[in-house]
Design an enzyme around this catalytic site. Structure first.
Site, PDB file in Angstrom:
ATOM      1  CE1 TYR A 198      -3.419  -2.612   0.080  1.00  0.00           C
ATOM      2  CE2 TYR A 198      -3.825  -2.136   2.384  1.00  0.00           C
ATOM      3  CZ  TYR A 198      -4.141  -2.833   1.240  1.00  0.00           C
ATOM      4  OH  TYR A 198      -5.176  -3.734   1.250  1.00  0.00           O
ATOM      5  CG  LEU A 211     -19.450   0.489   3.120  1.00  0.00           C
ATOM      6  CD1 LEU A 211     -19.062   1.783   3.815  1.00  0.00           C
ATOM      7  CD2 LEU A 211     -20.950   0.248   3.245  1.00  0.00           C
ATOM      8  N   GLY A 212     -18.447  -1.584  -1.252  1.00  0.00           N
ATOM      9  CA  GLY A 212     -18.154  -1.495  -2.680  1.00  0.00           C
ATOM     10  C   GLY A 212     -17.262  -0.327  -3.032  1.00  0.00           C
ATOM     11  NE  ARG A 213     -12.190  -1.886  -4.838  1.00  0.00           N
ATOM     12  CZ  ARG A 213     -12.686  -3.126  -4.838  1.00  0.00           C
ATOM     13  NH1 ARG A 213     -13.994  -3.303  -4.977  1.00  0.00           N
ATOM     14  NH2 ARG A 213     -11.915  -4.168  -4.715  1.00  0.00           N
ATOM     15  N   GLY A 214     -17.117   2.458  -1.577  1.00  0.00           N
ATOM     16  CA  GLY A 214     -17.902   3.685  -1.451  1.00  0.00           C
ATOM     17  C   GLY A 214     -19.115   3.727  -2.357  1.00  0.00           C
ATOM     18  CB  SER A 230     -20.796   4.508   1.163  1.00  0.00           C
ATOM     19  OG  SER A 230     -20.751   5.609   0.258  1.00  0.00           O
TER      20      SER A 230
END
Length: 331
Positions: free
Chosen positions: A56, A206-209, A212
Site C-alpha cells: 500500500y 461498501l463497494g469502495r464507497g 455507502s
C-alpha cells in the site's frame, strides 16, 4: 464493541475491523493527521483488527500505522498484513512473488516498518501462479514456528487453493471481497471455509464507497483515485448501480439507519464467522460505521434488502480486466 473469533484456530477480534488502504492514497489524497486520528478513534471505539499491506503506497501505510500505534499495548490490537504484490517506481503492479525466500524478506521489512516483533495474521495478497501454494504457506509456517507470525491467512483464492493450503498449516481466515454487490464467495468459497473451520474477513463491504450512500451521480474520481479505473464506477454502469443504492436507502430509512450501516450490518449478518472491514479514513466515516454492529436485522429486513439488491444485479466487474485474472472468484 462485540467480538468474533476467526475460525476454529484464529484470534478473537473486534466484530468490525479497520482497513487502512485508503489512508495511503488509494482513493485520492488522504490527510495524514486525520488518518492517525481515525486509527486512534477506532481503537477507542473497540476496534482491534487493523488490516494493511506492505505494497500500500510502497510501505507508506505500514509506516503510517506504526506512527498511529506507537505507545499502544501491542496485545490490544491485531495486525493483518498482506504481502507479495510487486510494485514499480511509478506505482505500477508487477505481479506476485510467493517464493519462500521472498516471503521471509517481505516480513522482515514489514516488521521494521511497523515497529513490531510479530504480525498477527500474515497472508499472500494473491496467488503466485509460478509457486505452489504449499511452498508459500510452508514459509509462513516457518515464521509462525519462529514466533514472528501468529496466524496464517489467505486472500482472494478459490476453494481448491484453500484446501491445499490448509493441509500444510491450519488457516485462520480468508480475506476476500464480500458485499451486497459482490457475492461470488457464496457458491463454493464460503461453504468450504465453514467446512474447514476458517473465518472470513470481508473487505469492500461498501463497494469502495459505491454503496455507502455517499457517492453521487455525476461524481468523478479525482487524481490518484483508483475508482476512476473501476468498471462499476464507469459511465453506463454507475447509474444502474446507484439506482440499487436508492432502493437500499428506502430500506435503511425504514430501519432508522444509514445506507452504509445497513450494508455493513448485512455482511455481518451472514454469519458469526465473518468480520467486515471498513475502509474509513476519517473519523466521520468511522463514526457512521461503528453503530452498524448494533443493528440487528430480522428475517424480514434481510428479505427487503435482498429485494432491493438481488444477487448478481450490479453492473461491471469488481476490478479492471487486468486484475480479474488474479482473483480466486469473480464478482
Amino acid at each position: 464493541m462485540r467480538t468474533r473469533t476467526l475460525g476454529r484456530i484464529g484470534p478473537a477480534t473486534s466484530a468490525l475491523g479497520l482497513g487502512a488502504m485508503g489512508m495511503s492514497g488509494a482513493y485520492g489524497a488522504a490527510d495524514r493527521a486525520e488518518s492517525i486520528a481515525t486509527v486512534h478513534a477506532a481503537l477507542e471505539g473497540g476496534v482491534t483488527l487493523i488490516d494493511t499491506a506492505d505494497f500500500y503506497a510502497m510501505g507508506h501505510n505500514e509506516l503510517l500505522l506504526a506512527e498511529a500505534l506507537r505507545g499502544r499495548d501491542r496485545d490490544s490490537y491485531q495486525l493483518s498484513v498482506k504481502f507479495g504484490m510487486l510494485r514499480g517506481p511509478g506505482a505500477e503492479f508487477g505481479g506476485q512473488d510467493g517464493r519462500p525466500e521472498a516471503v521471509k524478506n517481505f516480513l522482515a521489512y514489514s516488521l521494521t516498518r511497523l515497529g513490531t516483533d510479530h504480525i498477527d495474521i500474515y497472508r499472500p495478497a494473491r496467488l503466485d501462479p509460478a509457486v505452489p501454494i504449499e511452498e508459500t504457506v510452508g514459509a509462513i509456517k516457518d515464521l509462525i514456528d519462529a514466533g514472528h507470525v501468529r496466524y496464517l491467512g489467505l486472500s482472494e483464492v478459490d476453494a481448491a487453493t484453500i484446501r491445499r493450503a490448509h493441509t500444510v498449516h491450519p488457516v485462520a481466515d480468508l480475506q476476500i471481497e464480500y458485499s451486497l454487490i459482490s457475492r461470488a464467495v457464496e457458491a463454493e468459497v464460503l461453504p468450504t471455509l465453514r467446512e474447514l473451520g476458517i473465518g472470513l474477513t470481508a473487505y469492500g463491504v461498501l463497494g469502495r464507497g459505491l454503496i455507502s450512500g455517499h457517492w453521487k451521480a455525476g461524481h468523478t474520481a479525482g487524481p490518484g483515485d483508483t475508482r476512476g479505473f473501476s468498471p462499476r464506477f464507469a459511465g453506463g454502469n454507475v447509474e444502474h448501480n446507484l439506482a440499487l443504492v436508492e432502493a437500499l436507502r428506502r430500506v435503511a430509512a425504514a430501519k432508522g439507519s444509514t445506507v452504509a450501516q445497513l450494508a455493513i450490518a448485512w455482511v455481518a449478518a451472514q454469519g458469526p464467522d465473518i468480520v467486515p472491514l471498513v475502509g474509513a479514513r476519517t473519523r466521520e466515516r468511522l463514526a457512521e460505521a461503528l453503530p452498524a454492529m448494533e443493528l440487528n436485522l430480522t428475517a424480514d429486513d434481510l428479505a427487503e434488502i435482498e429485494k432491493a439488491v438481488p444477487p448478481g444485479v450490479a453492473r461491471g466487474d469488481r476490478y479492471p480486466a487486468a486484475f480479474m485474472s488474479t482473483l480466486g472468484v469473480g464478482n
